[in-house]
Design a protein around this motif. Structure first.
Motif, PDB file in Angstrom:
ATOM      1  N   ASN A  46       5.133  -0.560  -9.487  1.00 25.02           N
ATOM      2  CA  ASN A  46       5.611  -0.177  -7.774  1.00 25.02           C
ATOM      3  C   ASN A  46       6.446  -1.224  -7.394  1.00 25.02           C
ATOM      4  OD1 ASN A  46       5.042  -0.200  -4.930  1.00 25.02           O
ATOM      5  ND2 ASN A  46       3.769   1.581  -5.823  1.00 25.02           N
ATOM      6  N   ALA A  96       6.824  -2.061  -4.363  1.00 29.55           N
ATOM      7  CA  ALA A  96       6.315  -3.101  -3.553  1.00 29.55           C
ATOM      8  C   ALA A  96       5.702  -4.332  -4.241  1.00 29.55           C
ATOM      9  CB  ALA A  96       4.964  -2.551  -2.648  1.00 29.55           C
ATOM     10  N   LEU A 117       8.669  -6.579  -5.079  1.00 25.14           N
ATOM     11  CA  LEU A 117       9.225  -7.261  -3.935  1.00 25.14           C
ATOM     12  C   LEU A 117       8.467  -8.511  -3.921  1.00 25.14           C
ATOM     13  CD1 LEU A 117      10.653  -5.959  -0.689  1.00 25.14           C
ATOM     14  CD2 LEU A 117       8.931  -7.597  -0.672  1.00 25.14           C
ATOM     15  N   LEU A 118       7.048  -8.112  -3.916  1.00 25.02           N
ATOM     16  CA  LEU A 118       6.115  -9.342  -3.554  1.00 25.02           C
ATOM     17  C   LEU A 118       6.287 -10.278  -4.720  1.00 25.02           C
ATOM     18  CD1 LEU A 118       3.008  -7.410  -2.484  1.00 25.02           C
ATOM     19  CD2 LEU A 118       4.410  -8.605  -0.994  1.00 25.02           C
ATOM     20  N   TYR A 166       9.288 -12.409  -3.812  1.00 23.53           N
ATOM     21  CA  TYR A 166       8.870 -13.282  -2.643  1.00 23.53           C
ATOM     22  C   TYR A 166       8.073 -14.301  -2.856  1.00 23.53           C
ATOM     23  CZ  TYR A 166       7.613 -14.252   2.337  1.00 23.53           C
ATOM     24  OH  TYR A 166       7.583 -14.916   3.714  1.00 23.53           O
ATOM     25  N   ILE A 200       1.686  -8.682   3.954  1.00 34.48           N
ATOM     26  CA  ILE A 200       2.141  -7.751   2.734  1.00 34.48           C
ATOM     27  C   ILE A 200       2.721  -6.385   3.272  1.00 34.48           C
ATOM     28  CG2 ILE A 200       1.035  -6.506   0.659  1.00 34.48           C
ATOM     29  CD1 ILE A 200      -0.611  -8.996   0.063  1.00 34.48           C
ATOM     30  N   THR A 201       1.793  -5.849   4.265  1.00 33.82           N
ATOM     31  CA  THR A 201       2.099  -4.639   4.881  1.00 33.82           C
ATOM     32  C   THR A 201       3.583  -4.716   5.538  1.00 33.82           C
ATOM     33  OG1 THR A 201      -0.338  -3.974   5.405  1.00 33.82           O
ATOM     34  CG2 THR A 201       1.398  -2.676   6.769  1.00 33.82           C
ATOM     35  N   LEU A 205       6.118  -6.658   4.933  1.00 37.76           N
ATOM     36  CA  LEU A 205       7.171  -6.868   3.810  1.00 37.76           C
ATOM     37  C   LEU A 205       7.458  -5.544   3.114  1.00 37.76           C
ATOM     38  CD1 LEU A 205       6.195 -10.189   2.259  1.00 37.76           C
ATOM     39  CD2 LEU A 205       8.412  -9.865   3.721  1.00 37.76           C
ATOM     40  N   THR A 206       6.318  -4.885   2.896  1.00 38.67           N
ATOM     41  CA  THR A 206       6.378  -3.657   1.967  1.00 38.67           C
ATOM     42  C   THR A 206       6.261  -2.335   2.717  1.00 38.67           C
ATOM     43  OG1 THR A 206       4.206  -3.537   1.595  1.00 38.67           O
ATOM     44  CG2 THR A 206       5.426  -4.947  -0.081  1.00 38.67           C
ATOM     45  N   CYS A 223       3.460  -0.861   3.127  1.00 33.09           N
ATOM     46  CA  CYS A 223       2.184  -0.151   2.545  1.00 33.09           C
ATOM     47  C   CYS A 223       0.994  -0.207   3.128  1.00 33.09           C
ATOM     48  CB  CYS A 223       2.036  -0.896   1.037  1.00 33.09           C
ATOM     49  SG  CYS A 223       3.274  -0.603  -0.331  1.00 33.09           S
ATOM     50  N   THR A 265      -2.391   4.844  -2.075  1.00 32.04           N
ATOM     51  CA  THR A 265      -1.691   3.424  -2.065  1.00 32.04           C
ATOM     52  C   THR A 265      -2.247   2.536  -3.008  1.00 32.04           C
ATOM     53  OG1 THR A 265      -0.725   4.150   0.240  1.00 32.04           O
ATOM     54  CG2 THR A 265      -0.198   1.727  -0.713  1.00 32.04           C
ATOM     55  N   LEU A 302      -0.939   0.668  -6.415  1.00 31.52           N
ATOM     56  CA  LEU A 302      -0.513  -0.788  -6.563  1.00 31.52           C
ATOM     57  C   LEU A 302      -1.551  -1.283  -7.772  1.00 31.52           C
ATOM     58  CD1 LEU A 302      -0.565  -1.793  -3.095  1.00 31.52           C
ATOM     59  CD2 LEU A 302       1.513  -2.024  -4.466  1.00 31.52           C
TER      60      LEU A 302
END
Length: 515
Positions: free
Chosen positions: A419, A421, A424-425, A428, A471-472, A474-475, A477, A484, A488
């Motif tokens: 995913n 997201a 990306l995390l 990060y 987290i929400t 940044l993504t 989600c 969702t 993940l």
């Protein structure tokens, strides 16, 4: 032992009439049936049956045959079986007076220890050397299964003796059957028309289950006291070797073969009708809810050895178990309800078994149609090939994602399905030294329960809320949405699969666009 004390001791069991004309008291070392063709040896006491009830005792004194006594086997011995049992009892009683139990047990122990690692032919040859006569194995129907075949021990003669004299028919006619109360302990002497000399026949059993007979005709050496004392214990060792080497099938092994039917026979709409009768014949119920287990040795045990060990360990714990070998692999079928399958006790029981048997168990998904057994086996086989399984007990349902991912052969393509997201995390966290990915992982494993997640991370609930909000942000989600969270969680499974297959994933490396 001297003759007079021996006769006095014998008189405590049988009615003995001592011959008054023989006043000497010589040493006696052995007892055997008299053979008219052989000269009598010194220090041997000979048995010469004169009728179904009377046995003359003879001793060789200074080169002459001298009667020393007469034994009455008992009154009212109306059957051959009863007379022969008493004749054998006489021989064994005399043998027990002359031989120490320690000596007899030492010979049996040595044979039993060697039989643990030796093949059946080697064990049988050693038993032949102990008895100094050839041996034959016959099944419960009286058919010859195998025989000693060394030339110097008259291998061909035993075949003729057993076949010509119809030992199997004699057994059936005289009621020497598995349901005889003393089947497991009694030794019979067969003579009359059966052979020129006595013939020992002792039952073979696997535990309490009769499987056949061990036959020793006195072809090389007349029946003696030592053979009578040894034959029953030798029969137990021979029975163990027969079962260990899978030469003689047992009722248990017949039942276990039902599992091979489920794995190999044609699967059709009339499956239950086809196999219900075969299961019923072996006193086994065709299961309607079950799991299949693939059993892998961790200590180089042969599949047959592991099969016997697992049968021994599983039988007391489950109502019905079939353990077999299929394609050189040990497999087990355990009927179990869905409720019991999902209980922690089932997992703990399997863990205990793996420690005792030193093996690994791969457990199929729970299923209810016996015709799905081969499909369950296939899933277990594929699970065994994964590199992701950890521990001694592995449930296939826990490896669902890994099984699905393993069907995609290109490890370079799989990272594309992580995913975005999560990608990306990961980047990060790497750049900012934060712990958003571990937080999200624990949150998803805790089924999105805030309290449980905070406890497992050892953080304040407000700290956890701030991380989830981050987290929400940044993504984008929504971590309260079930779909969702499922996506993940699947990405975490995929990332773990790649890691365990030594794929060095880096979030800053682009996905390849070519094979």
């Amino acid at each position: 032992m001297q003759l007079k004390p021996l006769l006095r001791q014998l008189a405590t069991t049988f009615e003995v009439t001592v011959d008054p004309t023989f006043t000497h008291n010589p040493e006696v070392t052995h007892v055997q049936f008299v053979d008219p063709t052989e000269a009598l040896a010194s220090h041997w006491l000979y048995l010469s049956p004169e009728s179904s009830q009377l046995v003359r005792l003879v001793y060789s004194w200074r080169g002459h045959r001298r009667p020393v006594g007469l034994v009455n086997l008992g009154i009212g011995l109306t059957t051959i079986i009863a007379a022969q049992n008493q004749l054998l009892k006489l021989l064994m009683t005399l043998g027990q007076c002359l031989h120490h139990d320690v000596q007899i047990q030492a010979a049996i122990n040595q044979l039993a220890i060697q039989a643990i690692t030796a093949d059946f032919d080697t064990t049988l040859a050693q038993a032949v050397r102990l008895l100094e006569n050839p041996l034959a194995i016959i099944d419960l129907n009286g058919e010859i299964l195998t025989r000693s075949h060394t030339t110097q021990l008259n291998g061909t003669s035993i075949h003729a003796a057993v076949e010509t004299n119809r030992v199997g028919r004699w057994l059936l006619d005289h009621g020497f059957a598995p349901d005889t109360p003393d089947f497991l302990t009694q030794v019979y002497v067969a003579e009359d028309q059966l052979s020129a000399g006595p013939m020992l026949i002792t039952p073979l059993a696997n535990g309490t289950e009769p499987i056949g007979y061990l036959v020793m005709p006195a072809l090389n050496k007349p029946l003696n006291d030592l053979q009578a004392l040894l034959i029953n214990s030798i029969g137990q060792v021979i029975a163990g070797s027969l079962v260990k080497n899978q030469i003689m099938p047992t009722a248990e092994s017949q039942r276990d073969r039902l599992l091979n039917l489920l794995l190999t026979e044609h699967q059709g709409g009339t499956f239950a009708d086809q196999f219900a009768d075969q299961f019923a014949e072996q006193h086994v119920q065709l299961p309607t809810a079950m799991v299949l287990i693939r059993c892998e040795p961790l200590a180089d045990q042969a599949p047959m050895i592991l099969q016997q060990r697992l049968r021994y360990l599983m039988m007391p714990r489950f109502k019905q178990v079939l353990v077999s070998t299929y394609q050189q692999q040990c497999v087990a079928l355990i009927p179990i309800s869905l409720v019991a399958y999902n209980q922690n006790q089932f997992k703990l029981t399997l863990q205990q078994i793996t420690k005792q048997a030193d093996c690994r168990l791969i457990v199929s998904q729970h299923y209810v149609n016996p015709e799905d057994t081969f499909a369950a086996y296939t899933v277990c086989e594929r699970t065994a090939q994964l590199k992701t399984g950890r521990g001694r007990v592995i449930f296939c349902e826990d490896q669902f994602y890994n099984l699905a991912l393993a069907r995609v052969n290109h490890l370079e393509i799989l990272p594309f399905f992580i995913n975005p997201a999560l990608r990306l995390l990961l980047a990060y966290d790497q750049q900012n030294h934060t712990e958003l990915v571990p937080t999200l992982d624990v949150y998803l494993r805790a089924t999105c329960n805030l309290t449980r997640t905070a406890k497992q991370l050892y953080v304040h609930p407000n700290t956890l809320r701030n991380r989830l909000h981050h987290i929400t942000t940044l993504t984008g989600c929504d971590l309260r949405d079930a779909e969702t969270c499922f996506k993940l969680a699947a990405s975490f499974k995929l990332r773990q699969f790649l890691t365990q297959h030594q794929y060095q994933y880096r979030p800053d490396i682009p996905i390849p666009t070519q094979d």
